[in-house]
Write an enzyme that holds these catalytic residues in place. Structure first.
Site, PDB file in Angstrom:
ATOM      1  N   VAL A  59       0.856  -1.197   0.000  1.00  0.00           N
ATOM      2  CA  VAL A  59       0.000   0.000   0.000  1.00  0.00           C
ATOM      3  C   VAL A  59       0.885   1.238   0.000  1.00  0.00           C
ATOM      4  CG1 VAL A  59      -1.800   1.287   1.198  1.00  0.00           C
ATOM      5  CG2 VAL A  59      -1.818  -1.223   1.243  1.00  0.00           C
ATOM      6  N   LYS A  63      -8.985   6.832 -17.248  1.00  0.00           N
ATOM      7  CA  LYS A  63     -10.378   7.281 -17.185  1.00  0.00           C
ATOM      8  C   LYS A  63     -10.460   8.796 -17.325  1.00  0.00           C
ATOM      9  CE  LYS A  63     -14.569   7.174 -14.344  1.00  0.00           C
ATOM     10  NZ  LYS A  63     -15.275   6.550 -13.222  1.00  0.00           N
ATOM     11  N   TYR A 104      -3.925  -8.138 -46.914  1.00  0.00           N
ATOM     12  CA  TYR A 104      -5.346  -8.491 -46.928  1.00  0.00           C
ATOM     13  C   TYR A 104      -5.487  -9.851 -46.272  1.00  0.00           C
ATOM     14  CZ  TYR A 104      -3.706 -10.657 -51.321  1.00  0.00           C
ATOM     15  OH  TYR A 104      -2.998 -11.355 -52.263  1.00  0.00           O
ATOM     16  N   HIS A 142      -0.646 -25.117 -49.642  1.00  0.00           N
ATOM     17  CA  HIS A 142      -1.965 -25.058 -49.010  1.00  0.00           C
ATOM     18  C   HIS A 142      -2.011 -25.907 -47.739  1.00  0.00           C
ATOM     19  CE1 HIS A 142      -3.316 -22.828 -52.463  1.00  0.00           C
ATOM     20  NE2 HIS A 142      -2.971 -23.815 -53.271  1.00  0.00           N
ATOM     21  N   PHE A 167      -9.004 -44.964 -38.894  1.00  0.00           N
ATOM     22  CA  PHE A 167      -9.111 -46.412 -39.110  1.00  0.00           C
ATOM     23  C   PHE A 167      -9.786 -46.746 -40.442  1.00  0.00           C
ATOM     24  CE2 PHE A 167     -12.681 -45.187 -36.246  1.00  0.00           C
ATOM     25  CZ  PHE A 167     -13.719 -45.349 -37.148  1.00  0.00           C
ATOM     26  N   ARG A 180      -5.108 -41.386 -33.335  1.00  0.00           N
ATOM     27  CA  ARG A 180      -5.728 -40.878 -34.567  1.00  0.00           C
ATOM     28  C   ARG A 180      -5.327 -39.423 -34.762  1.00  0.00           C
ATOM     29  NH1 ARG A 180     -12.280 -40.746 -35.681  1.00  0.00           N
ATOM     30  NH2 ARG A 180     -12.301 -38.625 -36.488  1.00  0.00           N
TER      31      ARG A 180
END
Length: 505
Positions: A66, A138, A213, A267, A454, A501
């Site tokens: 503080v 603020k 872009y 890609h 699979f 997987r």
């Protein structure tokens, strides 16, 4: 509307870059108010400084927790200069108006990253500094807020140009920066406390890089993040939205290989890849996998680019080349094309989670770090794969992990000889791969196949065997695994199941 700075409160952690600012402020007659170590720093430069304790009439307490949390400080910051009631209270309570607040917060993120104890981490949660930042932001119509060391240079430029005066536009800019700093800081603290719960999503990035872009020319694009942490751009045009997607796909793939490896992507999918004793051999065989698709591709290597390899690469039109380093002469050769993007990768990508926008929200998942080894290839057929086939199966499963599903990868001798990616049917993916391999003159006899999911039917096993493929790796898990295994046994094909997987959209 310009405002004159007459009094500045300075309370910072990082003092590098502050001396010149203080010098210019002092020359403009600005009074300093400060705390602890910052006060000592200011006085060490020979400038008078009012201690915060002299305004609050309270000492720094609770181990420094503080100091500035007091009406004498917050009131001096938040008082509206043109507000009649505020100004009456300023006079009534004898508040000293503060026109500039310079804060640099405790380094919470750096402390967490250092592996410090929780006690040390908690003490690096800045309370007073955040309150100063929010209060000054603020009241930006009257007060200038410098919320971090990163903003010192901007203030310094203003002071050099106009002295201790700021415009409303400048104060609004600093207020925006202030809330960016405070929200990022709070998000970092939340993520520390949330740990692995992922109860709420709080992601922030300090760097915003506008792109030429987005995915298409009619779309805007921005990259949020710190590219400089991972890459040094040595040459070429600026990276585009699509470039960045390919770069991520390329470095994610190459990180799974330890032996000298070269990969070519188009890609987001590998169209060529080879692991060889030398980088030149790896490049030559990677290109042989599909020299047509390689045109305009993204290239990545896990070894420095040498002169011999650079001379061969230079014969190809490419978009991006990524490597851990470049020999000086090799760099000179590759810089011969003006727009060719050359990136030196400084460190591995270490993101633990990946994110994707979806339906107005965000999907999140752990980054797929699984990399199968020969020990994890569980044979399920009468014929077991040879040592060479197991090595090729590991190679192929690494590539299938980074290919768009449905995906089939064919490999032989540490080389990608063809793949079928992004198909709605796994049979079509295999047919595409077989046709492509034959088109580029590869002998499929003794080749291996890796699938990202699979086989619910035995059709792929039959097609593979007819093409000369002798070993298959698939994750297994279908209720009809027995049918595929029986077909492999009937056709004399070795099959292993990985249990993992790698389905990838």
């Amino acid at each position: 509307m310009e405002k004159v700075i007459r009094r500045a409160l300075v309370s910072v952690y990082h003092k590098e870059g502050l001396a010149e600012i203080l010098k210019l402020l002092h020359e403009q007659g600005v009074e300093f108010v400060s705390t602890g170590g910052t006060s000592t720093f200011i006085e060490g430069l020979g400038y008078p400084c009012v201690a915060v304790e002299d305004l609050t009439m309270y000492p720094s307490m609770l181990g420094g927790r503080v100091k500035t949390l007091h009406p004498a400080i917050q009131g001096g910051i938040l008082a509206r200069r043109g507000h009649e009631t505020d100004q009456k209270e300023v006079l009534e309570y004898g508040l000293s108006l503060i026109d500039l607040v310079i804060v640099d917060l405790y380094p919470f993120e750096a402390t967490v990253a250092s592996g410090a104890s929780e006690e040390d981490i908690i003490e690096k949660i800045d309370i007073g500094g955040i309150s100063l930042i929010r209060g000054a932001a603020k009241n930006f119509e009257d007060v200038v807020i410098i919320p971090s060391q990163a903003d010192y240079a901007t203030l310094l430029e203003i002071l050099r140009e106009r002295g201790a005066r700021t415009t409303l536009e400048e104060r609004r800019h600093f207020a925006r920066r202030a809330f960016a700093v405070s929200s990022h800081y709070d998000s970092a603290i939340f993520r520390y406390f949330d740990g692995e719960e992922h109860s709420e999503l709080r992601l922030t990035a300090d760097e915003a890089k506008p792109l030429r872009y987005g995915e298409n020319p009619h779309q805007k694009g921005v990259f949020y993040g710190d590219l400089d942490r991972y890459f040094e751009q040595l040459h070429g045009k600026e990276l585009s939205y699509n470039n960045l997607q390919d770069v991520e796909a390329a470095v994610s793939l190459i990180q799974d290989f330890s032996e000298p490896t070269f990969a070519i992507l188009k890609h987001n999918n590998a169209c060529g890849c080879a692991s060889r004793p030398t980088l030149l051999e790896a490049w030559t065989d990677a290109l042989a996998g599909d020299p047509v698709s390689a045109f305009g591709g993204v290239l990545v290597a896990n070894r420095p680019i040498d002169v011999a390899t650079a001379r061969e690469i230079d014969k190809l039109f490419l978009e991006v080349l990524i490597a851990p380093d470049f020999e000086a002469e090799a760099l000179t050769i590759l810089e011969g094309k003006k727009n060719r993007i050359l990136l030196r990768q400084k460190e591995a990508i270490d993101a633990r989670w990946s994110y994707r926008s979806m339906l107005g929200g965000v999907l999140a998942q752990e980054t797929d770090r699984a990399v199968e080894t020969t020990a994890e290839m569980k044979p399920v057929t009468k014929v077991a794969p040879t040592a060479e086939e197991l090595t090729d199966l590991v190679f192929a499963t690494k590539l299938v992990k980074h290919s768009k599903s449905n995906a089939i990868v064919l490999g032989k001798g540490g080389q990608l000889i063809a793949s079928g990616v992004g198909q709605t049917s796994r049979v079509d993916a295999l047919k595409q791969a077989i046709e492509k391999a034959r088109h580029f003159g590869f002998d499929l006899k003794g080749a291996v196949l890796a699938s990202d999911a699979f086989f619910p039917f035995d059709d792929c096993v039959t097609l593979a065997a007819e093409a000369g493929i002798t070993a298959i790796a698939q994750p297994g898990g279908s209720v009809r695994d027995a049918d595929s295994i029986a077909a492999a046994d009937r056709l004399g094909v070795a099959m292993v199941m990985t249990g993992v997987r790698h389905f990838k959209h």
